[in-house]
Write a protein that holds these residues in place. Structure first.
Motif, PDB file in Angstrom:
ATOM      1  N   ALA A 101       0.700  -1.205   0.093  1.00  0.00           N
ATOM      2  CA  ALA A 101       0.098  -0.041   0.064  1.00  0.00           C
ATOM      3  C   ALA A 101       0.787   1.077  -0.017  1.00  0.00           C
ATOM      4  O   ALA A 101       1.770   1.184   0.572  1.00  0.00           O
ATOM      5  CB  ALA A 101      -0.996   0.057   1.240  1.00  0.00           C
ATOM      6  N   CYS A 102       0.620   2.123  -0.666  1.00  0.00           N
ATOM      7  CA  CYS A 102       1.245   3.320  -0.746  1.00  0.00           C
ATOM      8  C   CYS A 102       0.794   4.317   0.384  1.00  0.00           C
ATOM      9  O   CYS A 102      -0.352   4.043   0.735  1.00  0.00           O
ATOM     10  CB  CYS A 102       1.176   4.086  -1.909  1.00  0.00           C
ATOM     11  SG  CYS A 102      -0.715   4.426  -2.593  1.00  0.00           S
ATOM     12  N   ALA A 103       1.676   5.027   1.122  1.00  0.00           N
ATOM     13  CA  ALA A 103       1.542   5.719   2.399  1.00  0.00           C
ATOM     14  C   ALA A 103       1.051   7.191   2.150  1.00  0.00           C
ATOM     15  O   ALA A 103       1.063   7.854   2.992  1.00  0.00           O
ATOM     16  CB  ALA A 103       2.683   5.559   3.222  1.00  0.00           C
ATOM     17  N   GLU A 104       0.566   7.587   1.048  1.00  0.00           N
ATOM     18  CA  GLU A 104       0.190   8.883   0.808  1.00  0.00           C
ATOM     19  C   GLU A 104      -1.066   9.044   1.721  1.00  0.00           C
ATOM     20  O   GLU A 104      -2.065   8.121   2.137  1.00  0.00           O
ATOM     21  CB  GLU A 104      -0.276   9.065  -0.710  1.00  0.00           C
ATOM     22  CG  GLU A 104      -1.444   8.095  -1.263  1.00  0.00           C
ATOM     23  CD  GLU A 104      -1.690   8.422  -2.470  1.00  0.00           C
ATOM     24  OE1 GLU A 104      -2.588   9.382  -2.722  1.00  0.00           O
ATOM     25  OE2 GLU A 104      -1.200   7.746  -3.496  1.00  0.00           O
ATOM     26  N   GLU A 105      -1.441  10.396   1.939  1.00  0.00           N
ATOM     27  CA  GLU A 105      -2.651  10.643   2.991  1.00  0.00           C
ATOM     28  C   GLU A 105      -3.397  11.195   2.080  1.00  0.00           C
ATOM     29  O   GLU A 105      -3.485  11.706   0.843  1.00  0.00           O
ATOM     30  CB  GLU A 105      -2.146  11.693   3.920  1.00  0.00           C
ATOM     31  CG  GLU A 105      -3.224  12.107   4.727  1.00  0.00           C
ATOM     32  CD  GLU A 105      -2.669  13.089   5.903  1.00  0.00           C
ATOM     33  OE1 GLU A 105      -3.195  14.113   6.051  1.00  0.00           O
ATOM     34  OE2 GLU A 105      -1.641  12.737   6.374  1.00  0.00           O
ATOM     35  N   THR A 106      -4.826  10.746   2.297  1.00  0.00           N
ATOM     36  CA  THR A 106      -5.963  11.253   1.555  1.00  0.00           C
ATOM     37  C   THR A 106      -7.007  12.011   2.466  1.00  0.00           C
ATOM     38  O   THR A 106      -6.938  11.739   3.782  1.00  0.00           O
ATOM     39  CB  THR A 106      -6.487  10.010   0.846  1.00  0.00           C
ATOM     40  OG1 THR A 106      -7.545  10.326  -0.064  1.00  0.00           O
ATOM     41  CG2 THR A 106      -7.064   8.849   1.965  1.00  0.00           C
ATOM     42  N   THR A 107      -7.952  12.517   1.927  1.00  0.00           N
ATOM     43  CA  THR A 107      -9.050  13.099   2.821  1.00  0.00           C
ATOM     44  C   THR A 107      -9.824  11.954   3.129  1.00  0.00           C
ATOM     45  O   THR A 107     -10.005  10.885   2.574  1.00  0.00           O
ATOM     46  CB  THR A 107      -9.724  14.275   2.266  1.00  0.00           C
ATOM     47  OG1 THR A 107     -10.465  13.616   1.045  1.00  0.00           O
ATOM     48  CG2 THR A 107      -8.823  15.361   1.764  1.00  0.00           C
ATOM     49  N   GLY A 108     -10.478  12.383   4.311  1.00  0.00           N
ATOM     50  CA  GLY A 108     -11.583  11.307   4.666  1.00  0.00           C
ATOM     51  C   GLY A 108     -12.647  11.061   3.726  1.00  0.00           C
ATOM     52  O   GLY A 108     -13.221   9.909   3.791  1.00  0.00           O
ATOM     53  N   SER A 109     -12.968  12.022   3.202  1.00  0.00           N
ATOM     54  CA  SER A 109     -14.502  11.704   1.906  1.00  0.00           C
ATOM     55  C   SER A 109     -13.610  11.307   0.560  1.00  0.00           C
ATOM     56  O   SER A 109     -14.285  11.118  -0.281  1.00  0.00           O
ATOM     57  CB  SER A 109     -15.027  12.896   1.865  1.00  0.00           C
ATOM     58  OG  SER A 109     -14.281  14.136   1.481  1.00  0.00           O
ATOM     59  N   GLY A 110     -12.263  11.078   0.547  1.00  0.00           N
ATOM     60  CA  GLY A 110     -11.595  11.001  -0.786  1.00  0.00           C
ATOM     61  C   GLY A 110     -11.923   9.581  -1.114  1.00  0.00           C
ATOM     62  O   GLY A 110     -12.250   8.721  -0.186  1.00  0.00           O
ATOM     63  N   GLY A 111     -11.716   9.350  -2.420  1.00  0.00           N
ATOM     64  CA  GLY A 111     -11.963   8.103  -2.916  1.00  0.00           C
ATOM     65  C   GLY A 111     -10.778   7.263  -2.607  1.00  0.00           C
ATOM     66  O   GLY A 111      -9.490   7.611  -3.091  1.00  0.00           O
ATOM     67  N   LEU A 112     -10.798   5.870  -2.161  1.00  0.00           N
ATOM     68  CA  LEU A 112      -9.722   4.896  -1.993  1.00  0.00           C
ATOM     69  C   LEU A 112      -9.874   3.801  -3.112  1.00  0.00           C
ATOM     70  O   LEU A 112     -10.969   3.351  -2.937  1.00  0.00           O
ATOM     71  CB  LEU A 112      -9.668   4.402  -0.508  1.00  0.00           C
ATOM     72  CG  LEU A 112      -9.371   5.784   0.479  1.00  0.00           C
ATOM     73  CD1 LEU A 112      -9.611   5.031   1.865  1.00  0.00           C
ATOM     74  CD2 LEU A 112      -7.756   5.931   0.402  1.00  0.00           C
ATOM     75  N   ALA A 150      -4.055   4.009  -0.070  1.00  0.00           N
ATOM     76  CA  ALA A 150      -3.293   4.916   0.973  1.00  0.00           C
ATOM     77  C   ALA A 150      -3.671   4.249   2.365  1.00  0.00           C
ATOM     78  O   ALA A 150      -4.816   3.691   2.428  1.00  0.00           O
ATOM     79  CB  ALA A 150      -4.300   6.326   0.920  1.00  0.00           C
ATOM     80  N   THR A 151      -2.984   4.341   3.213  1.00  0.00           N
ATOM     81  CA  THR A 151      -2.937   3.977   4.427  1.00  0.00           C
ATOM     82  C   THR A 151      -2.912   5.082   5.677  1.00  0.00           C
ATOM     83  O   THR A 151      -3.146   4.635   6.673  1.00  0.00           O
ATOM     84  CB  THR A 151      -2.016   2.978   4.831  1.00  0.00           C
ATOM     85  OG1 THR A 151      -0.704   3.769   4.677  1.00  0.00           O
ATOM     86  CG2 THR A 151      -1.798   1.778   3.889  1.00  0.00           C
ATOM     87  N   ARG A 182      -3.783  -8.452   5.543  1.00  0.00           N
ATOM     88  CA  ARG A 182      -4.158  -7.228   6.079  1.00  0.00           C
ATOM     89  C   ARG A 182      -3.101  -5.904   6.194  1.00  0.00           C
ATOM     90  O   ARG A 182      -1.900  -6.151   6.076  1.00  0.00           O
ATOM     91  CB  ARG A 182      -4.563  -7.413   7.761  1.00  0.00           C
ATOM     92  CG  ARG A 182      -5.310  -8.530   8.206  1.00  0.00           C
ATOM     93  CD  ARG A 182      -5.843  -8.510   9.521  1.00  0.00           C
ATOM     94  NE  ARG A 182      -7.014  -9.421   9.852  1.00  0.00           N
ATOM     95  CZ  ARG A 182      -7.426  -9.433  10.929  1.00  0.00           C
ATOM     96  NH1 ARG A 182      -7.474  -8.651  11.937  1.00  0.00           N
ATOM     97  NH2 ARG A 182      -8.624 -10.404  11.055  1.00  0.00           N
ATOM     98  N   GLU A 183      -3.579  -4.987   6.482  1.00  0.00           N
ATOM     99  CA  GLU A 183      -2.576  -3.656   6.471  1.00  0.00           C
ATOM    100  C   GLU A 183      -3.041  -2.803   7.462  1.00  0.00           C
ATOM    101  O   GLU A 183      -4.348  -2.685   7.509  1.00  0.00           O
ATOM    102  CB  GLU A 183      -2.660  -3.290   5.011  1.00  0.00           C
ATOM    103  CG  GLU A 183      -1.903  -1.627   5.095  1.00  0.00           C
ATOM    104  CD  GLU A 183      -0.255  -1.890   5.173  1.00  0.00           C
ATOM    105  OE1 GLU A 183       0.227  -0.924   5.080  1.00  0.00           O
ATOM    106  OE2 GLU A 183       0.042  -2.995   5.275  1.00  0.00           O
ATOM    107  N   LYS A 184      -2.427  -2.116   8.230  1.00  0.00           N
ATOM    108  CA  LYS A 184      -2.466  -1.011   9.187  1.00  0.00           C
ATOM    109  C   LYS A 184      -3.019  -0.013   8.585  1.00  0.00           C
ATOM    110  O   LYS A 184      -2.532   0.595   7.811  1.00  0.00           O
ATOM    111  CB  LYS A 184      -1.378  -0.677  10.064  1.00  0.00           C
ATOM    112  CG  LYS A 184      -1.838   0.215  11.213  1.00  0.00           C
ATOM    113  CD  LYS A 184      -0.399   0.361  12.065  1.00  0.00           C
ATOM    114  CE  LYS A 184      -0.610   1.526  13.171  1.00  0.00           C
ATOM    115  NZ  LYS A 184       0.501   1.705  13.913  1.00  0.00           N
ATOM    116  N   LEU A 185      -4.246   0.518   8.905  1.00  0.00           N
ATOM    117  CA  LEU A 185      -4.793   2.016   8.404  1.00  0.00           C
ATOM    118  C   LEU A 185      -4.686   3.162   9.863  1.00  0.00           C
ATOM    119  O   LEU A 185      -5.222   2.799  10.919  1.00  0.00           O
ATOM    120  CB  LEU A 185      -6.032   2.005   7.867  1.00  0.00           C
ATOM    121  CG  LEU A 185      -6.450   0.945   7.019  1.00  0.00           C
ATOM    122  CD1 LEU A 185      -7.914   0.609   6.610  1.00  0.00           C
ATOM    123  CD2 LEU A 185      -5.667   1.038   5.715  1.00  0.00           C
TER     124      LEU A 185
END
Length: 375
Positions: free
Chosen positions: A19-30, A43-44, A112-115
């Motif tokens: 998983a790439c560790a870029e930050e996204t907004t809470g409402s953004g699409g993942l 994003a994680t 699994r991946e930590k978010l």
């Protein structure tokens, strides 16, 4: 009914998850690319608030995607994603740490991946007066169904322990009706749902004891006795009581209502239509009706929100619920309330039921997005 899942994740450590560790907004699409041995989350590091995960199955096995909080409490899930298909999951996540998990084959702990979720949402969905009212309305429904669930499960367990086979067979689908109406509550709490409502093939796949409703069902209908069932009956009642208590301490949010309404239809599509759920008793149509009623109860709790935000969607939901009930109710004896045993339902008839479920499933899949934007 969930597949069985143990709590540890060591068994899947050898599987790759990137998983790439870029930050996204809470409402953004993942995006989540789920394969047979990998699970790529775009994003994680997330910001608090609603997040939408678009899960695409690029593997060869049916898969599902979960977001877990501590203790494997389920914050959100999307199931039965066939190869080449995509499904969306909307989850409202407050600040904290979570795990995203793909489950190829819909078994095990998953890959699994930590978010990590940071910050504060501009406005929590639960702060919305309308959404809070919806959650409270559904909480009252759950309370009424939970009380009846404990009462009827107690009667069922007492009959099993007393060796009253015919009485236990009569009570089995009745008690399960209340369970199936509110199963989204049970599904929040890790392994409690699968050890209570898991099927025999799932237990074998996990190498664990076959327990719960369906273990007793097998004994009643295959062996026509209750020999050795006392411990399973006691465990069943204890698990039901624990789930009810946990559900009262952590009631579903409005967004979880929307997800739960869709999950109940998935239950029908995955187990009831195929006849796999109640394979020994063939009482699937009792469960089928209860799942639909539970799904409709969630939508009814959200009705004021849907009427305001998307009245056309609400009209479509009402139409498809009515059509599904019309298709289903022909299998019930109106004078006794008894349902046709599912092994008597022909394959063409099952296909008609399946088509009616699919027609309702599509608009219900849109409800979570409506809820997420209504804060």
């Amino acid at each position: 009914m969930k597949q069985l899942a143990t709590l540890g994740v060591m068994t899947i450590a050898a599987l790759s998850l990137t998983a790439c560790a870029e930050e996204t907004t809470g409402s953004g699409g993942l995006t989540v690319e789920a394969a047979d041995s990998s699970c790529k989350v775009s994003a994680t590091k997330l910001k608090a608030g609603p997040s939408t995960f678009k899960v695409t199955n690029k593997g060869s096995k049916v898969t599902e995607f979960y977001v877990y909080a501590d203790g494997d409490r389920i914050m959100g899930e999307v199931e039965n994603i066939g190869p080449g298909l995509s499904r969306n999951l909307v989850v409202d996540l407050p600040k904290g740490t979570y795990q995203g998990a793909c489950k190829p084959g819909m078994v095990g702990d998953g890959i699994r991946e930590k978010l990590t979720v940071s910050g504060e949402a501009a406005q929590n969905l639960s702060d919305s007066e309308e959404l809070s009212a919806a959650a409270t309305s559904y909480e009252r429904y759950v309370k009424s169904q939970s009380d009846a669930l404990i009462d009827k499960t107690t009667e069922f367990v007492d009959a099993v322990k007393a060796g009253k086979v015919d009485e236990a067979k009569t009570l089995f689908p009745i008690a399960r009706t209340y369970w199936e109406r509110i199963e989204p509550v049970a599904e929040k709490f890790g392994d409690l749902d699968p050890i209570t409502d898991g099927r025999e093939p799932d237990a074998k796949a996990e190498g664990v004891d076959f327990t719960g409703w369906h273990r007793i069902e097998k004994q009643l209908w295959v062996e026509d006795n209750t020999t050795g069932m006392d411990k399973y009956a006691d465990q069943l009642l204890a698990n039901v009581k624990e789930i009810v208590a946990l559900g009262q301490d952590a009631p579903l949010t409005a967004l979880e209502l929307a997800q739960g309404s869709k999950a109940l239809l998935d239950e029908v599509a995955a187990g009831k239509i195929t006849g796999e759920e109640d394979e020994f008793s063939h009482t699937d149509l009792w469960d089928f009706k209860a799942n639909i009623e539970g799904s409709e109860a969630a939508i009814n709790a959200l009705r004021p929100v849907l009427q305001k935000q998307d009245p056309k969607l609400l009209d479509r939901l009402d139409t498809e619920f009515e059509a599904l009930y019309t298709e289903l109710n022909q299998y019930q004896d109106k004078s006794t309330g008894e349902w046709e045993f599912y092994d008597k339902v022909t394959e063409p008839e099952r296909k008609k039921l399946s088509a009616a479920v699919d027609a309702l499933s599509e608009p219900i899949s849109q409800v979570a997005a409506v809820v997420a934007r209504s804060a």
